[in-house]
Design a protein around this motif. Structure first.
Motif, PDB file in Angstrom:
ATOM      1  N   ARG A  24      20.269  10.787  89.248  1.00 14.58           N
ATOM      2  CA  ARG A  24      19.813  10.074  90.438  1.00 14.58           C
ATOM      3  C   ARG A  24      18.356   9.723  90.274  1.00 14.58           C
ATOM      4  N   ALA A  25      18.058   8.511  90.643  1.00 16.94           N
ATOM      5  CA  ALA A  25      16.662   8.096  90.627  1.00 16.94           C
ATOM      6  C   ALA A  25      15.929   8.812  91.761  1.00 16.94           C
ATOM      7  N   PRO A  26      14.699   9.184  91.526  1.00 18.07           N
ATOM      8  CA  PRO A  26      13.962   9.857  92.598  1.00 18.07           C
ATOM      9  C   PRO A  26      13.745   8.901  93.773  1.00 18.07           C
ATOM     10  N   ARG A  27      13.836   9.431  94.961  1.00 15.16           N
ATOM     11  CA  ARG A  27      13.659   8.623  96.158  1.00 15.16           C
ATOM     12  C   ARG A  27      12.181   8.355  96.378  1.00 15.16           C
ATOM     13  N   LEU A  28      11.896   7.099  96.712  1.00 19.40           N
ATOM     14  CA  LEU A  28      10.503   6.725  96.949  1.00 19.40           C
ATOM     15  C   LEU A  28      10.006   7.349  98.248  1.00 19.40           C
ATOM     16  N   PRO A  29       8.700   7.583  98.335  1.00 21.20           N
ATOM     17  CA  PRO A  29       8.133   8.105  99.586  1.00 21.20           C
ATOM     18  C   PRO A  29       8.325   7.095 100.728  1.00 21.20           C
ATOM     19  N   LEU A  30       8.270   7.583 101.936  1.00 22.96           N
ATOM     20  CA  LEU A  30       8.524   6.768 103.120  1.00 22.96           C
ATOM     21  C   LEU A  30       7.613   5.542 103.175  1.00 22.96           C
ATOM     22  N   HIS A  31       6.345   5.697 102.908  1.00 20.29           N
ATOM     23  CA  HIS A  31       5.433   4.547 103.016  1.00 20.29           C
ATOM     24  C   HIS A  31       5.774   3.465 101.999  1.00 20.29           C
ATOM     25  N   ARG A  32       6.273   3.834 100.817  1.00 22.71           N
ATOM     26  CA  ARG A  32       6.669   2.844  99.816  1.00 22.71           C
ATOM     27  C   ARG A  32       7.949   2.118 100.235  1.00 22.71           C
ATOM     28  N   ARG A  33       8.886   2.869 100.830  1.00 21.97           N
ATOM     29  CA  ARG A  33      10.127   2.239 101.304  1.00 21.97           C
ATOM     30  C   ARG A  33       9.843   1.281 102.457  1.00 21.97           C
ATOM     31  N   LEU A  34       8.949   1.674 103.369  1.00 18.53           N
ATOM     32  CA  LEU A  34       8.590   0.797 104.477  1.00 18.53           C
ATOM     33  C   LEU A  34       7.892  -0.463 103.977  1.00 18.53           C
ATOM     34  N   LEU A  35       7.022  -0.301 103.013  1.00 14.53           N
ATOM     35  CA  LEU A  35       6.340  -1.452 102.426  1.00 14.53           C
ATOM     36  C   LEU A  35       7.350  -2.410 101.788  1.00 14.53           C
ATOM     37  N   ALA A  36       8.347  -1.869 101.110  1.00  9.97           N
ATOM     38  CA  ALA A  36       9.381  -2.709 100.491  1.00  9.97           C
ATOM     39  C   ALA A  36      10.184  -3.458 101.544  1.00  9.97           C
ATOM     40  N   VAL A  37      10.481  -2.810 102.657  1.00 10.07           N
ATOM     41  CA  VAL A  37      11.229  -3.468 103.733  1.00 10.07           C
ATOM     42  C   VAL A  37      10.392  -4.577 104.362  1.00 10.07           C
ATOM     43  N   PHE A  38       9.122  -4.323 104.579  1.00 10.37           N
ATOM     44  CA  PHE A  38       8.248  -5.357 105.158  1.00 10.37           C
ATOM     45  C   PHE A  38       8.115  -6.557 104.224  1.00 10.37           C
ATOM     46  N   ARG A  39       8.022  -6.297 102.934  1.00  7.69           N
ATOM     47  CA  ARG A  39       7.957  -7.406 101.968  1.00  7.69           C
ATOM     48  C   ARG A  39       9.247  -8.212 101.976  1.00  7.69           C
ATOM     49  N   LEU A  40      10.377  -7.523 102.033  1.00  6.38           N
ATOM     50  CA  LEU A  40      11.666  -8.201 102.091  1.00  6.38           C
ATOM     51  C   LEU A  40      11.754  -9.076 103.333  1.00  6.38           C
ATOM     52  N   TRP A  41      11.358  -8.540 104.483  1.00  7.28           N
ATOM     53  CA  TRP A  41      11.398  -9.307 105.726  1.00  7.28           C
ATOM     54  C   TRP A  41      10.467 -10.518 105.658  1.00  7.28           C
ATOM     55  N   ARG A  42       9.274 -10.337 105.080  1.00 10.38           N
ATOM     56  CA  ARG A  42       8.340 -11.455 104.947  1.00 10.38           C
ATOM     57  C   ARG A  42       8.935 -12.548 104.062  1.00 10.38           C
ATOM     58  N   ASP A  43       9.561 -12.148 102.954  1.00 11.13           N
ATOM     59  CA  ASP A  43      10.190 -13.125 102.059  1.00 11.13           C
ATOM     60  C   ASP A  43      11.328 -13.862 102.749  1.00 11.13           C
ATOM     61  N   ARG A  44      12.122 -13.143 103.540  1.00 10.49           N
ATOM     62  CA  ARG A  44      13.207 -13.799 104.282  1.00 10.49           C
ATOM     63  C   ARG A  44      12.649 -14.807 105.282  1.00 10.49           C
ATOM     64  N   ALA A  45      11.598 -14.418 105.985  1.00 14.21           N
ATOM     65  CA  ALA A  45      11.013 -15.322 106.973  1.00 14.21           C
ATOM     66  C   ALA A  45      10.467 -16.576 106.295  1.00 14.21           C
ATOM     67  N   ARG A  46       9.778 -16.411 105.173  1.00 13.35           N
ATOM     68  CA  ARG A  46       9.246 -17.564 104.449  1.00 13.35           C
ATOM     69  C   ARG A  46      10.362 -18.455 103.917  1.00 13.35           C
ATOM     70  N   THR A  47      11.405 -17.845 103.377  1.00 12.74           N
ATOM     71  CA  THR A  47      12.521 -18.610 102.832  1.00 12.74           C
ATOM     72  C   THR A  47      13.231 -19.390 103.923  1.00 12.74           C
ATOM     73  N   ARG A  48      13.450 -18.750 105.058  1.00 16.84           N
ATOM     74  CA  ARG A  48      14.127 -19.441 106.157  1.00 16.84           C
ATOM     75  C   ARG A  48      13.263 -20.563 106.721  1.00 16.84           C
ATOM     76  N   HIS A  49      11.963 -20.339 106.777  1.00 14.47           N
ATOM     77  CA  HIS A  49      11.069 -21.394 107.247  1.00 14.47           C
ATOM     78  C   HIS A  49      11.118 -22.581 106.285  1.00 14.47           C
ATOM     79  N   ALA A  50      11.073 -22.298 104.985  1.00 14.08           N
ATOM     80  CA  ALA A  50      11.130 -23.366 103.981  1.00 14.08           C
ATOM     81  C   ALA A  50      12.471 -24.090 104.034  1.00 14.08           C
TER      82      ALA A  50
END
Length: 85
Positions: A24-50
């Motif tokens: 099993r891959a080690p689980r990332l710390p909470l702040h890293r997982r939250l950062l990844a989710v925020f980046r994903l959401w930002r990318d989705r918002a930009r893609t949908r806007h485009a």
């Protein structure tokens, strides 16, 4: 006991090998997982806007129905993207 002939199959492919264990891959710390989710959401918002900015002719050239593109562009950023084709 295996039903395979030992002279043809010295190793039974259906018996799990204890030397091979799943890793099993080690689980990332909470702040890293939250950062990844925020980046994903930002990318989705930009893609949908485009996607909403593309004209109908270009969408049809790409094989995308303009109504489907408009629907996808109107979705909130937290929803997974749907299929455009």
């Amino acid at each position: 006991m295996s039903h395979l002939r030992p002279d043809l199959f010295p190793v039974d492919p259906f018996t799990p090998d204890p030397a091979v264990q799943s890793v099993r891959a080690p689980r990332l710390p909470l702040h890293r997982r939250l950062l990844a989710v925020f980046r994903l959401w930002r990318d989705r918002a930009r893609t949908r806007h485009a996607l909403g900015e593309i004209d109908a002719r270009s969408l049809r050239d790409a094989g995308i129905a303009p109504a489907q593109a408009a629907f996808e562009a109107s979705q909130p950023f937290w929803r997974r993207p749907g299929s455009l084709r």
